[in-house]
Design a protein around this motif. Sequence first.
Motif, PDB file in Angstrom:
ATOM      1  N   LYS A   2      25.235  27.879 107.597  1.00 36.42           N
ATOM      2  CA  LYS A   2      24.082  27.779 106.711  1.00 36.42           C
ATOM      3  C   LYS A   2      22.874  28.493 107.315  1.00 36.42           C
ATOM      4  CE  LYS A   2      22.970  23.159 108.537  1.00 36.42           C
ATOM      5  NZ  LYS A   2      22.885  21.723 108.209  1.00 36.42           N
ATOM      6  N   PRO A   3      22.122  29.229 106.484  1.00 37.18           N
ATOM      7  CA  PRO A   3      20.950  29.961 106.981  1.00 37.18           C
ATOM      8  C   PRO A   3      19.770  29.015 107.208  1.00 37.18           C
ATOM      9  CG  PRO A   3      21.176  30.292 104.625  1.00 37.18           C
ATOM     10  CD  PRO A   3      22.368  29.484 105.058  1.00 37.18           C
ATOM     11  N   LEU A   4      19.087  29.202 108.331  1.00 39.30           N
ATOM     12  CA  LEU A   4      17.921  28.405 108.703  1.00 39.30           C
ATOM     13  C   LEU A   4      16.761  29.334 109.019  1.00 39.30           C
ATOM     14  CD1 LEU A   4      19.691  25.997 111.249  1.00 39.30           C
ATOM     15  CD2 LEU A   4      19.455  25.667 108.784  1.00 39.30           C
ATOM     16  N   ALA A   5      15.555  28.859 108.774  1.00 42.42           N
ATOM     17  CA  ALA A   5      14.356  29.617 109.123  1.00 42.42           C
ATOM     18  C   ALA A   5      13.442  28.749 109.962  1.00 42.42           C
ATOM     19  CB  ALA A   5      13.627  30.097 107.866  1.00 42.42           C
ATOM     20  N   ILE A   6      12.737  29.389 110.874  1.00 41.50           N
ATOM     21  CA  ILE A   6      11.762  28.695 111.727  1.00 41.50           C
ATOM     22  C   ILE A   6      10.359  29.049 111.250  1.00 41.50           C
ATOM     23  CG2 ILE A   6      10.815  28.479 114.053  1.00 41.50           C
ATOM     24  CD1 ILE A   6      13.595  29.143 115.138  1.00 41.50           C
ATOM     25  N   GLY A   7       9.532  28.027 111.056  1.00 40.95           N
ATOM     26  CA  GLY A   7       8.119  28.226 110.759  1.00 40.95           C
ATOM     27  C   GLY A   7       7.287  27.749 111.923  1.00 40.95           C
ATOM     28  N   LEU A   8       6.447  28.616 112.460  1.00 41.25           N
ATOM     29  CA  LEU A   8       5.540  28.272 113.555  1.00 41.25           C
ATOM     30  C   LEU A   8       4.129  28.157 112.989  1.00 41.25           C
ATOM     31  CD1 LEU A   8       6.825  30.714 116.327  1.00 41.25           C
ATOM     32  CD2 LEU A   8       7.239  28.253 116.185  1.00 41.25           C
ATOM     33  N   ASP A   9       3.489  27.036 113.251  1.00 38.35           N
ATOM     34  CA  ASP A   9       2.163  26.734 112.712  1.00 38.35           C
ATOM     35  C   ASP A   9       1.219  26.503 113.890  1.00 38.35           C
ATOM     36  OD1 ASP A   9      -0.008  25.793 111.191  1.00 38.35           O
ATOM     37  OD2 ASP A   9       0.774  23.744 111.179  1.00 38.35           O
ATOM     38  N   ASP A  21      16.266  24.282 106.315  1.00 38.53           N
ATOM     39  CA  ASP A  21      17.550  24.645 105.719  1.00 38.53           C
ATOM     40  C   ASP A  21      17.253  25.417 104.428  1.00 38.53           C
ATOM     41  OD1 ASP A  21      19.918  24.708 104.217  1.00 38.53           O
ATOM     42  OD2 ASP A  21      20.613  22.796 104.992  1.00 38.53           O
ATOM     43  N   LEU A  22      17.600  26.690 104.385  1.00 40.36           N
ATOM     44  CA  LEU A  22      17.245  27.541 103.257  1.00 40.36           C
ATOM     45  C   LEU A  22      18.154  27.351 102.046  1.00 40.36           C
ATOM     46  CD1 LEU A  22      16.277  30.857 105.082  1.00 40.36           C
ATOM     47  CD2 LEU A  22      14.771  29.077 104.181  1.00 40.36           C
ATOM     48  N   GLU A  23      19.229  26.605 102.182  1.00 38.57           N
ATOM     49  CA  GLU A  23      20.084  26.315 101.037  1.00 38.57           C
ATOM     50  C   GLU A  23      19.620  25.078 100.286  1.00 38.57           C
ATOM     51  OE1 GLU A  23      24.010  26.081 102.633  1.00 38.57           O
ATOM     52  OE2 GLU A  23      24.323  28.266 102.533  1.00 38.57           O
ATOM     53  N   PRO A 476      16.691  34.003  98.964  1.00 35.26           N
ATOM     54  CA  PRO A 476      15.965  33.232  97.940  1.00 35.26           C
ATOM     55  C   PRO A 476      15.305  32.003  98.550  1.00 35.26           C
ATOM     56  CG  PRO A 476      18.328  32.882  97.739  1.00 35.26           C
ATOM     57  CD  PRO A 476      18.153  33.981  98.748  1.00 35.26           C
ATOM     58  N   LEU A 477      14.226  31.570  97.935  1.00 38.17           N
ATOM     59  CA  LEU A 477      13.506  30.405  98.440  1.00 38.17           C
ATOM     60  C   LEU A 477      14.122  29.125  97.889  1.00 38.17           C
ATOM     61  CD1 LEU A 477       9.795  31.578  98.171  1.00 38.17           C
ATOM     62  CD2 LEU A 477      11.450  31.949 100.011  1.00 38.17           C
ATOM     63  N   PRO A 478      14.269  28.114  98.728  1.00 34.95           N
ATOM     64  CA  PRO A 478      14.815  26.836  98.263  1.00 34.95           C
ATOM     65  C   PRO A 478      13.792  26.080  97.441  1.00 34.95           C
ATOM     66  CG  PRO A 478      14.106  26.623 100.532  1.00 34.95           C
ATOM     67  CD  PRO A 478      13.935  28.071 100.166  1.00 34.95           C
ATOM     68  N   PRO A 479      14.206  25.039  96.709  1.00 37.34           N
ATOM     69  CA  PRO A 479      13.240  24.258  95.918  1.00 37.34           C
ATOM     70  C   PRO A 479      12.294  23.477  96.803  1.00 37.34           C
ATOM     71  CG  PRO A 479      15.401  23.208  95.919  1.00 37.34           C
ATOM     72  CD  PRO A 479      15.581  24.556  96.557  1.00 37.34           C
ATOM     73  N   ALA A 480      11.102  23.227  96.265  1.00 38.14           N
ATOM     74  CA  ALA A 480      10.106  22.437  96.995  1.00 38.14           C
ATOM     75  C   ALA A 480      10.439  20.951  96.881  1.00 38.14           C
ATOM     76  CB  ALA A 480       8.716  22.701  96.423  1.00 38.14           C
ATOM     77  N   PRO A 481      10.043  20.153  97.867  1.00 33.70           N
ATOM     78  CA  PRO A 481      10.267  18.704  97.757  1.00 33.70           C
ATOM     79  C   PRO A 481       9.448  18.112  96.616  1.00 33.70           C
ATOM     80  CG  PRO A 481       8.863  19.211  99.637  1.00 33.70           C
ATOM     81  CD  PRO A 481       9.367  20.523  99.121  1.00 33.70           C
ATOM     82  N   ALA A 482       9.945  17.047  96.031  1.00 32.77           N
ATOM     83  CA  ALA A 482       9.248  16.402  94.912  1.00 32.77           C
ATOM     84  C   ALA A 482       7.892  15.873  95.358  1.00 32.77           C
ATOM     85  CB  ALA A 482      10.105  15.271  94.349  1.00 32.77           C
TER      86      ALA A 482
END
Length: 517
Positions: A2-9, A21-23, A476-482
């Motif tokens: 599964k593809p993963l991305a890292i966000g650094l803030d 998790d991008l899926e 593609p971008l995954p859905p946002a949390p509710a």
Amino acid sequence: MKPLAIGLDFGTESARALLLDLERGQELAVAVEPYPHGVLTHRLPSGAPLPPLWALHHPADYLQVSRVLLQKMRLEAHQSGGTVVGIGLDATASSPLPTDASGVPLALKEAFRYQPHAYLKLWKHHAAEPYAQAINQAHPGFLQMYGGKTSAEWSLAKAWQVLEEAPEIWEATARWIEVGDWLVWQLSGEEVRSSCQAGYKAHWQPEGYPEAAQLRALRPGLEGWLDKLAWPQPVGQKAGGLSQAWAQRTGLPAGIPVATASIDAHAAVLGVGVQESGVLVAILGTSSCHLALSPSACPVPGIAGIVADGILPGLYGYECGQPASGDMLAWWVRTLAWAAQEPEQAVFERLNLELSQRTPRPSGLLALDWWNGCRTPLMNASLKGVLSGLSLATDPPQIYQALIEATALGTRWVKETLEQAVGPLPRVVVTGGLSKTPAIVQILANVLGCEVEASATPHASARGAALYAAMAAGLPLPPAPAAQGFTPNSGAYLELYPSYRSLAEYFGFVQSKEVKS
């Protein structure tokens, strides 16, 4: 895998990493690392004292926390059975630092380690205020998309301060670069500037930076600032691949995309799932940042920045703000904690509990949210807060509620200002620390008179940075949390707004004119 991305803030006190998790859109892991030197406000690490209003960072701290955070995310990715396909990052701005031509910060050179101007000037470094005022008084044409004013927190005023006060540092500076862009340079080996940071903080527009003649008219030699910048690229693009050196330091695959950088608040727009116009996104923290998207640019007084490709490619991003929101509440909590000799967190919790138990009606007081000046729409940092309607029956929770109402009333003024430029904003989404307190969001909904959605992600900026990484990787971008919706439950709040505007009119216009005269 599964593809993963890292966000650094990269924030003010610490940096955060998020593994996404991008899926499924699931946030798999979060880690936080404080900067070893913290915020330098009184002295340099060498012991050299700093003047008032200074706020610096040590550039080496960013490299250290980046290495630790990326190593942690690599371990988390391995344990989850996924593979990291990209890295995105956001940072505070304007937080520029001077470097040599190869990107080495001057503060890391022995010849300059005792020189304050060689260090990274943090966004809240306010010692450049005289230079910002000089720019504003000259009314240069390049301020059209910025409400007609620049800020001491932005790049040009800080650059002028170095030129004026430390010419030897300015002469040694080959690149004047935002820390977010510098980190992209370090990770990828490519100096790629961001349209977000350049647009909102260095007055870049699609036609370019301010003209050399305009800068020379402000101060001969200031046009040299242009030689230390680079043409920016839109957010969400691949700036380069992770260098072999950083792959060895972190265990991540060499060559994975590193996205162009973003400003921390602006990354939160994507982080809460907004990719279209007609939505107001408010990041409610120590200060508040209000952002909106539009297919066109329409300058309106009071809007602090309008930038093409500043938040999402193909759209103009609009920025407004309030410089004191959580800071106002923290001021009141500190006052009560000092008087009662109680821990501040205990006072916060007590006030929020009292607020949640009170009948949903206005406090009976009226405040102007100008504890740190007014950004939108008056753009006057010298304005002061006001609290009216006090009596001997006023209690501490009532004042706390009045300060929250002031932030909500100020947000309504911001929303109306933005709507003059971008049209109706029927949807409001909030994130940030204050959005985690339901009673605060409920008051905001009551004052705005519309539903307010509180984002479920506690790390909107870091999530947004990870989503920029996905864009850079072509995924593609995954859905946002509710989100949790708050609908108005008291019409009495609508009556507050005209009174707030009348008070603002008096103290923001009439009173300030009398003081000047």
